[in-house]
Motif scaffolding. Sequence first.
Motif, PDB file in Angstrom:
ATOM      1  N   ARG A 263      24.443  -7.213  28.290  1.00  0.00           N
ATOM      2  CA  ARG A 263      25.972  -7.526  28.065  1.00  0.00           C
ATOM      3  C   ARG A 263      26.336  -8.895  27.814  1.00  0.00           C
ATOM      4  NH1 ARG A 263      27.612  -4.347  33.645  1.00  0.00           N
ATOM      5  NH2 ARG A 263      26.709  -2.484  33.162  1.00  0.00           N
ATOM      6  N   GLY A 264      27.208  -8.860  26.773  1.00  0.00           N
ATOM      7  CA  GLY A 264      27.623 -10.303  26.039  1.00  0.00           C
ATOM      8  C   GLY A 264      26.753 -10.689  25.148  1.00  0.00           C
ATOM      9  N   SER A 265      25.912  -9.929  24.789  1.00  0.00           N
ATOM     10  CA  SER A 265      24.500 -10.253  23.607  1.00  0.00           C
ATOM     11  C   SER A 265      25.449 -10.398  22.198  1.00  0.00           C
ATOM     12  CB  SER A 265      23.510  -9.424  23.477  1.00  0.00           C
ATOM     13  OG  SER A 265      23.883  -8.075  23.502  1.00  0.00           O
ATOM     14  N   TYR A 266      24.745 -10.989  21.420  1.00  0.00           N
ATOM     15  CA  TYR A 266      25.132 -10.872  19.848  1.00  0.00           C
ATOM     16  C   TYR A 266      23.838 -10.916  19.085  1.00  0.00           C
ATOM     17  CZ  TYR A 266      27.103 -11.852  15.346  1.00  0.00           C
ATOM     18  OH  TYR A 266      27.401 -11.639  13.894  1.00  0.00           O
ATOM     19  N   HIS A 267      23.720  -9.942  18.327  1.00  0.00           N
ATOM     20  CA  HIS A 267      22.462 -10.005  17.716  1.00  0.00           C
ATOM     21  C   HIS A 267      22.597  -9.822  16.101  1.00  0.00           C
ATOM     22  CE1 HIS A 267      19.917 -10.222  21.280  1.00  0.00           C
ATOM     23  NE2 HIS A 267      20.586  -9.068  21.863  1.00  0.00           N
ATOM     24  N   GLY A 268      23.857  -9.516  15.725  1.00  0.00           N
ATOM     25  CA  GLY A 268      24.219  -9.325  14.283  1.00  0.00           C
ATOM     26  C   GLY A 268      25.169  -8.239  14.245  1.00  0.00           C
ATOM     27  N   LYS A 269      25.382  -7.972  12.843  1.00  0.00           N
ATOM     28  CA  LYS A 269      26.817  -6.846  12.654  1.00  0.00           C
ATOM     29  C   LYS A 269      25.963  -5.857  11.696  1.00  0.00           C
ATOM     30  CE  LYS A 269      30.331 -10.031  13.614  1.00  0.00           C
ATOM     31  NZ  LYS A 269      31.050 -11.089  12.780  1.00  0.00           N
ATOM     32  N   THR A 270      24.839  -5.854  11.244  1.00  0.00           N
ATOM     33  CA  THR A 270      24.248  -4.746  10.512  1.00  0.00           C
ATOM     34  C   THR A 270      23.871  -3.590  11.525  1.00  0.00           C
ATOM     35  OG1 THR A 270      22.092  -5.543  10.820  1.00  0.00           O
ATOM     36  CG2 THR A 270      23.205  -6.136   8.597  1.00  0.00           C
ATOM     37  N   LEU A 271      24.016  -2.263  11.039  1.00  0.00           N
ATOM     38  CA  LEU A 271      24.020  -1.256  11.849  1.00  0.00           C
ATOM     39  C   LEU A 271      22.946  -1.130  13.336  1.00  0.00           C
ATOM     40  CD1 LEU A 271      25.191   1.753   9.959  1.00  0.00           C
ATOM     41  CD2 LEU A 271      26.383   0.647  11.570  1.00  0.00           C
ATOM     42  N   GLY A 272      21.667  -1.610  12.637  1.00  0.00           N
ATOM     43  CA  GLY A 272      20.832  -1.755  13.928  1.00  0.00           C
ATOM     44  C   GLY A 272      21.104  -2.615  14.779  1.00  0.00           C
ATOM     45  N   ALA A 273      21.312  -3.883  14.192  1.00  0.00           N
ATOM     46  CA  ALA A 273      21.286  -5.146  15.133  1.00  0.00           C
ATOM     47  C   ALA A 273      22.792  -4.906  15.928  1.00  0.00           C
ATOM     48  CB  ALA A 273      21.456  -6.537  14.299  1.00  0.00           C
ATOM     49  N   LEU A 274      23.921  -4.211  15.200  1.00  0.00           N
ATOM     50  CA  LEU A 274      25.341  -4.042  15.874  1.00  0.00           C
ATOM     51  C   LEU A 274      25.130  -3.106  17.027  1.00  0.00           C
ATOM     52  CD1 LEU A 274      28.156  -4.652  15.732  1.00  0.00           C
ATOM     53  CD2 LEU A 274      28.295  -2.618  14.302  1.00  0.00           C
ATOM     54  N   ALA A 275      23.933  -2.158  17.157  1.00  0.00           N
ATOM     55  CA  ALA A 275      23.843  -1.422  18.285  1.00  0.00           C
ATOM     56  C   ALA A 275      23.386  -2.058  19.585  1.00  0.00           C
ATOM     57  CB  ALA A 275      22.784  -0.225  18.156  1.00  0.00           C
TER      58      ALA A 275
ATOM     59  N   VAL B  66      11.353   3.275  27.150  1.00  0.00           N
ATOM     60  CA  VAL B  66      11.974   2.021  26.556  1.00  0.00           C
ATOM     61  C   VAL B  66      11.064   1.643  25.337  1.00  0.00           C
ATOM     62  CG1 VAL B  66      12.730  -0.301  26.655  1.00  0.00           C
ATOM     63  CG2 VAL B  66      13.556   1.747  28.245  1.00  0.00           C
ATOM     64  N   ALA B  67      11.438   1.273  24.213  1.00  0.00           N
ATOM     65  CA  ALA B  67      10.637   0.496  23.201  1.00  0.00           C
ATOM     66  C   ALA B  67      10.590  -0.947  23.308  1.00  0.00           C
ATOM     67  CB  ALA B  67      11.040   0.969  21.611  1.00  0.00           C
ATOM     68  N   ALA B  68      11.779  -1.365  23.528  1.00  0.00           N
ATOM     69  CA  ALA B  68      11.926  -2.935  23.787  1.00  0.00           C
ATOM     70  C   ALA B  68      12.803  -3.241  24.528  1.00  0.00           C
ATOM     71  CB  ALA B  68      11.962  -3.319  22.536  1.00  0.00           C
ATOM     72  N   LEU B  69      12.837  -4.635  25.042  1.00  0.00           N
ATOM     73  CA  LEU B  69      13.957  -5.385  25.562  1.00  0.00           C
ATOM     74  C   LEU B  69      14.154  -6.628  24.654  1.00  0.00           C
ATOM     75  CD1 LEU B  69      15.626  -6.641  28.040  1.00  0.00           C
ATOM     76  CD2 LEU B  69      13.409  -7.646  28.934  1.00  0.00           C
ATOM     77  N   ILE B  70      15.528  -6.736  24.514  1.00  0.00           N
ATOM     78  CA  ILE B  70      16.019  -8.041  23.425  1.00  0.00           C
ATOM     79  C   ILE B  70      16.741  -8.591  24.559  1.00  0.00           C
ATOM     80  CG2 ILE B  70      17.572  -6.507  22.411  1.00  0.00           C
ATOM     81  CD1 ILE B  70      16.759  -8.454  20.053  1.00  0.00           C
ATOM     82  N   PHE B  71      16.669  -9.991  24.173  1.00  0.00           N
ATOM     83  CA  PHE B  71      17.773 -10.974  25.081  1.00  0.00           C
ATOM     84  C   PHE B  71      17.830 -12.198  24.221  1.00  0.00           C
ATOM     85  CE2 PHE B  71      13.654 -11.585  27.169  1.00  0.00           C
ATOM     86  CZ  PHE B  71      13.602 -13.012  27.021  1.00  0.00           C
ATOM     87  N   GLU B  72      18.780 -12.916  24.604  1.00  0.00           N
ATOM     88  CA  GLU B  72      19.165 -14.298  24.034  1.00  0.00           C
ATOM     89  C   GLU B  72      18.961 -15.074  25.262  1.00  0.00           C
ATOM     90  OE1 GLU B  72      22.937 -14.466  21.241  1.00  0.00           O
ATOM     91  OE2 GLU B  72      22.966 -12.795  22.923  1.00  0.00           O
ATOM     92  N   PRO B  73      18.199 -16.095  25.416  1.00  0.00           N
ATOM     93  CA  PRO B  73      17.837 -16.946  26.759  1.00  0.00           C
ATOM     94  C   PRO B  73      19.243 -17.588  26.896  1.00  0.00           C
ATOM     95  CG  PRO B  73      16.577 -17.814  24.904  1.00  0.00           C
ATOM     96  CD  PRO B  73      17.292 -16.436  24.442  1.00  0.00           C
ATOM     97  N   VAL B  74      20.078 -18.269  25.648  1.00  0.00           N
ATOM     98  CA  VAL B  74      21.413 -18.555  25.922  1.00  0.00           C
ATOM     99  C   VAL B  74      22.218 -17.683  24.914  1.00  0.00           C
ATOM    100  CG1 VAL B  74      22.711 -20.867  25.563  1.00  0.00           C
ATOM    101  CG2 VAL B  74      20.459 -21.081  26.169  1.00  0.00           C
ATOM    102  N   GLN B  75      23.294 -17.233  25.465  1.00  0.00           N
ATOM    103  CA  GLN B  75      24.140 -16.484  24.760  1.00  0.00           C
ATOM    104  C   GLN B  75      25.233 -17.106  24.085  1.00  0.00           C
ATOM    105  OE1 GLN B  75      25.401 -13.492  27.782  1.00  0.00           O
ATOM    106  NE2 GLN B  75      23.884 -12.025  27.032  1.00  0.00           N
ATOM    107  N   GLY B  76      24.850 -17.839  22.933  1.00  0.00           N
ATOM    108  CA  GLY B  76      26.123 -18.478  22.346  1.00  0.00           C
ATOM    109  C   GLY B  76      27.397 -17.845  22.114  1.00  0.00           C
TER     110      GLY B  76
END
Length: 415
Positions: A142-154, A192-202
């Motif tokens: 929650r609070g993550s930002y990984h991009g706005k293309t459809l896969g990243a937007l999910a 689960v295939a993967a866990l993705i996180f930002e260590p610092v959520q900009g």
Amino acid sequence: MSDIKTGDAKTTFKRVKRHFSPSMALAGKFTGQGAVEAAASGCRITLSDGREALDFGSYAVALLGHRHPAVVDAVRAQLEVMPTSTRSVLNPVPAAAAEIVVEHLGGTLPKVYFGLSGADVVEAAVKLARVATGRSTVIAVRGSYHGKTLGALALTHHERFRGNLDALLGGAVHIDPTDAGAVARVIAETEVAALIFEPVQGENGVTVLDPAILAQWCADAKAAGAFVIADEIQAGLRRCGERSVTLAAGLPVDAVLLGKALGGGIVPVSALVCSEALYAPLAADPVLHTATFSGHPLCTAAVAPALAAIEEHVEDGERISGEMLAGLAGIAADHPSVVTAVRGRGLLWGIDFHTPDFAGEVQVGLAQRGLVVSTCLSRPEVLRLIPPIVATSDEVAQALFLLRGAIEQARAETA
């Protein structure tokens, strides 16, 4: 289309309004106070009306400031010989850049995929994780930002970016960033295939995630055969102190995603740097995931000089971090009724104001004074200060002085 003159600003606003967006034109006119960008060097940009502004924004791209000479020279040299690639005959430039990036992160993650944007390498990493595991679910935060293309937007959390596309954004589960047991509970319910996180959520107001919680998440994901992906597109490459925040913390990640500063503030380039296991599907079938400009010679020519230049300024980064921390703490102490928090690490700082409207008033004052900062679109009450690693102490002091003045002006006008 030669030199930009003062009169060209009006033409630019009209073109942006007509061809891009009326609201973009209005916002740009406000931020530039009626002017547009004309030139830049170091930490400063020159506007079309001759004014200068100090750039502590640029959404973390300009870590080396603008037009760093070593990066400019490398890109210019590549432009003179072969800026693009046939994609049929191999090119030595991206291959050399891949080796340099791997060595830069310590050599434990030996495989590389180059993209242009951060979303490019998010998409690649998640796709490879799903293919390699045969599973579809990815855990994000929650609070993550990984991009706005459809896969990243999910994987991106905020509803403002997701709009009415939820039906197309499946396969992701978002967990509470403060819940150490969240990954284990998701894994108990689904593969689960993967866990993705930002260590610092900009984008989330510069929220630094707890390393102990990240360690627990990583352990639980790895135990279940899921890959761990660290999105350091904004936080990595000394922006938050370390070459890689997660690797420096000893977290057992399968991939580190880099971008923004990787092109030295000159060209767009991003990188997925990952393990043999995650990359295995692409090693077996190199056309499984391709892009015309992946590994573009002109862009990857910037990688080596950019990384070298950043390393030359490590002590400067430490100095700037200390100056920012002390200065922002002083501002917060002097204005406790409007500054509710200061968060950050290294060269990435967020200052919370008590309302989004007040943050907007401060931004008005900064625009008038000549300090460029970055907003948080999902946290409008927060302004980000993202100083270049080449900033002098005088430039940091000037930025803090301008920020203090903008806050005082906003308080006076809203009293």
